[in-house]
Design a protein around this motif. Structure first.
Motif, short mmCIF file in Angstrom:
data_model
loop_
_atom_site.label_atom_id
_atom_site.label_comp_id
_atom_site.label_asym_id
_atom_site.label_seq_id
_atom_site.Cartn_x
_atom_site.Cartn_y
_atom_site.Cartn_z
N GLY A 157 7.98 52.95 -42.77
CA GLY A 157 7.12 54.29 -42.85
C GLY A 157 7.65 55.22 -41.82
N ALA A 158 7.28 56.31 -42.14
CA ALA A 158 7.87 57.61 -41.08
C ALA A 158 6.91 57.68 -40.13
N HIS A 159 7.28 58.12 -38.92
CA HIS A 159 6.62 58.36 -37.74
C HIS A 159 7.10 59.62 -37.07
N THR A 160 7.35 60.56 -37.65
CA THR A 160 7.85 61.87 -37.09
C THR A 160 9.20 61.75 -36.61
N VAL A 161 9.78 63.15 -36.04
CA VAL A 161 11.23 63.03 -35.34
C VAL A 161 10.89 62.74 -34.01
N THR A 162 10.38 63.57 -33.29
CA THR A 162 10.22 63.59 -31.72
C THR A 162 9.22 62.77 -31.32
N HIS A 163 8.20 62.18 -32.04
CA HIS A 163 7.21 61.45 -31.53
C HIS A 163 6.27 62.33 -30.52
N THR A 164 5.83 63.52 -31.08
CA THR A 164 5.01 64.43 -30.38
C THR A 164 3.79 64.30 -30.89
N PRO A 165 2.51 64.41 -30.10
CA PRO A 165 1.24 64.45 -30.95
C PRO A 165 1.16 65.60 -31.92
N LEU A 166 0.94 65.59 -33.13
CA LEU A 166 0.86 66.66 -33.87
C LEU A 166 -0.15 67.76 -33.93
N SER A 167 -1.12 67.48 -33.01
CA SER A 167 -2.15 68.37 -32.99
C SER A 167 -1.80 69.56 -32.03
#
Length: 341
Positions: A233-243
């Motif tokens: 599964g995907a988990h974003t690119v930079t592992h930054t809180p999306l909020s």
């Protein structure tokens, strides 16, 4: 009733204790009723399977404990995949998931999963994939807490969060580490990297990380994906809180991570996990963007159980630590009731 107790969490001693006990009893009753109406799915979240000398994040489960935990699950629960349709489950079930994309997922966790016959979903952050750069929280640990000489203080140059931290001993470095980790979780990737460059210069270190903390290579990711026991599964690119990101930035993080994984694997990636995953770490736009991107389901990181009526883009998960089998069994009993905290 639940919200009023939580709002009064600052009440003094005995009153607070009684209120929290009452809240837990109410929640236990609520979950008991829910479980009678619909068999729960408990989704577990792991990060690493390896032995570490130091693990301030408590992310690693030893291979021995992990094997014991997988055997316990196989003996006592129906095991399901995260992406499956759970609507027809008639008995309590468990899904195993991993976040981030550490190399030990492929090298140490995968052989155990295959030997024990346990399916698992791996949510992979793509920004460090195939590099010798550590995930940012690990690099922060390496720079600040590594047992080596450091200057007596660190001064962060930043218009909003700048400050000076003493670093003369282990206790002060630990306080510095915790505070900077907290702050780094509130800033965007470019700003976080600027801070990291300042820290590297302060410590006299380069960006290359430890082999024990490296992300997967692309070949290791392919090896992981080829197993019949795994889903990627995907988990974003930079592992930054999306909020903390704008809607456009969120969309790029969500879509780019999926596209990068699909390019490497040559197959669709249909599930997603929010970085950090607490309720403050993503928002309504995050959920909508995941739906629009075509994901089937998205995993969060707060305690709870999944039922037929659970929002498939806000799936709760229970965090697993380096517990022996007896402790793990006790925790699973708590997770089944939905009263992990």
């Amino acid at each position: 009733a639940f919200n009023s107790v939580r709002k009064n969490a600052t009440m003094p001693g005995p009153v607070q204790t009684a209120a929290l006990a009452g809240y837990r009893q109410l929640r236990r009753l609520k979950n008991r009723i829910a479980n009678r109406l619909d068999a729960p799915v408990v989704v577990l979240i792991y990060h690493r399977v390896t032995d570490l000398g130091a693990d301030p994040q408590l992310l690693a489960v030893s291979p021995g404990n992990f094997r014991a935990q997988m055997r316990f699950l196989k003996e006592h629960f129906r095991l399901v995949r995260f992406e499956e349709d759970w609507s027809r489950i008639e008995a309590p079930a468990v899904a195993v998931t991993f976040d981030d994309g550490y190399a030990d997922n492929a090298l140490e966790a995968l052989p155990i999963l295959e030997e024990e016959g346990v399916p698992a979903t791996f949510f992979v952050s793509t920004g460090t994939l195939g590099t010798r750069t550590e995930f940012w929280w690990d690099e922060l640990e390496r720079i600040i807490l590594e047992d080596a000489e450091r200057p007596g203080e660190f001064r962060l140059e930043d218009p909003d969060h700048g400050g000076c931290w003493p670093a003369l001993d282990r206790a002060r470095r630990l306080a510095m580490y915790r505070e900077l980790q907290r702050l780094m979780g509130k800033v965007k990737p470019a700003r976080r990297e600027n801070w990291m460059q300042q820290l590297r210069a302060w410590a006299g270190l380069g960006p290359e990380g430890r082999g024990s903390h490296r992300p997967m290579t692309e070949d290791e990711l392919r090896q992981l994906a080829e197993s019949r026991w795994t889903t990627i599964g995907a988990h974003t690119v930079t592992h930054t809180p999306l909020s903390i990101l704008t809607e456009g930035e969120q969309r790029r993080e969500i879509v780019a991570s999926r596209e990068q994984l699909e390019k490497i694997l040559g197959r669709p990636v249909e599930v997603f996990s929010y970085p950090f995953g607490r309720k403050v770490d993503y928002n309504g736009a995050s959920v909508r963007l995941c739906r629009e991107a075509g994901f089937k389901r998205a995993a969060a990181n707060f305690p709870g159980q999944a039922h037929r009526w659970t929002d498939p883009f806000r799936i709760p998960r229970q965090l697993v630590r380096n517990w022996d089998e007896e402790t793990f069994a006790a925790k699973m009993r708590i997770f089944q009731t939905g009263c992990a905290s």
